[in-house]
Design an enzyme around this catalytic site. Structure first.
Site, PDB file in Angstrom:
ATOM      1  N   SER A  40       0.847  -1.193   0.000  1.00  0.00           N
ATOM      2  CA  SER A  40       0.000   0.000   0.000  1.00  0.00           C
ATOM      3  C   SER A  40       0.878   1.237   0.000  1.00  0.00           C
ATOM      4  CB  SER A  40      -0.904   0.018   1.238  1.00  0.00           C
ATOM      5  OG  SER A  40      -1.564   1.267   1.386  1.00  0.00           O
ATOM      6  N   TYR A  45      -1.389  -0.243  10.291  1.00  0.00           N
ATOM      7  CA  TYR A  45      -1.612  -0.616   8.896  1.00  0.00           C
ATOM      8  C   TYR A  45      -0.389  -0.271   8.049  1.00  0.00           C
ATOM      9  CZ  TYR A  45      -3.818  -0.840   4.270  1.00  0.00           C
ATOM     10  OH  TYR A  45      -4.124  -1.149   2.967  1.00  0.00           O
TER      11      TYR A  45
END
Length: 253
Positions: A143, A156
């Site tokens: 990501s 995350y």
């Protein structure tokens, strides 16, 4: 005419929705045989039945990738069915968005289990099947949060940064077995996970202001990049992280 994945055997985790589903559909359209995995038995069965009714070469099973026994069952199934694995797409992931001090230890450990450790274990368990391919490709879902603070919660981003670095190490280690290992780092893409983010007041406007292309991405735009990395056309590409971000990562003023 050779832009295809014909005769390639692919495993896609988290394959029933969002990016995973788009990747499954892209692989099938390019001639691959796909085995998909997701946690929800009903969703897996419904998707497979629908795709098989259209003549697609797809099958799969319900399995929680954080469960060691479930992971081994997936690999045992593929070992008996194919005896090798040409493409592994580690797509399972989730997030809990809040300030770091508001997380419980259980919550951020759970994020590491889902996003990072399930991925590393799937690579480890898949290794013998990937070696037997003789020309395998692993694509890990990272990501933009692994590169930048995008206000999506520190754990995350930590898991995604670890995936990017793990990808580099594995690419160097597995090159001798002709196994390529790459990752992709999407910016905001329209998926079930991002819909609540876009609904947050002012959030979408901030995202678009940071994105030169002035829009969020679509799942098929990530899937096509993943498919390219799985192809022989990308045969000299390994250890790389491909940002799919509409220009976000090069945005200055």
């Amino acid at each position: 005419m050779n832009w295809h994945l014909k005769d390639r055997k692919a495993l896609v985790t988290g394959g029933t929705k969002g990016l995973g589903l788009a990747i499954v559909e892209e692989f099938l359209s390019l001639g691959a045989e796909v085995f998909l995995v997701a946690r929800n038995q009903t969703e897996v069965d419904n998707l497979i039945n629908t795709m098989q009714s259209r003549g697609s070469a797809v099958d799969g099973m319900a399995a929680d990738m954080t469960d060691g026994e479930a992971r081994r069952k997936v690999i045992d199934t593929l070992s008996a069915r194919w005896g090798k694995l040409d493409i592994l797409v580690n797509n399972v992931g989730t997030n809990v968005r809040r300030r770091f001090i508001e997380y419980t230890e259980e919550e951020y450990r759970r994020l590491f289990d889902i996003n990072l450790f399930s991925l590393t274990e799937m690579c480890r368990l898949s290794y013998p099947l990937l070696v037997k391919s003789g020309n395998a490709s692993v694509i890990n879902m990272a990501s933009i949060a692994g590169w930048f603070d995008i206000q999506s919660g520190p754990p995350y981003g930590m898991t995604k940064a670890a995936i990017i670095q793990f990808t580099r190490h594995l690419a160097a280690e597995w090159a001798e077995n002709n196994i390529r290992v790459n990752s992709v780092s999407p910016w905001y893409i329209t998926t079930p996970l991002t819909v609540p983010v876009f609904a947050s007041p002012g959030r979408l406007e901030k995202i678009l202001a940071r994105t030169p292309m002035n829009r969020v991405g679509e799942p098929h735009e990530v899937a096509s990049a993943v498919a390219y990395l799985a192809m022989d056309h990308a045969s000299y590409i390994t250890g790389q992280d491909l940002k799919i971000d509409g220009g976000m990562s090069i945005k200055g003023l």
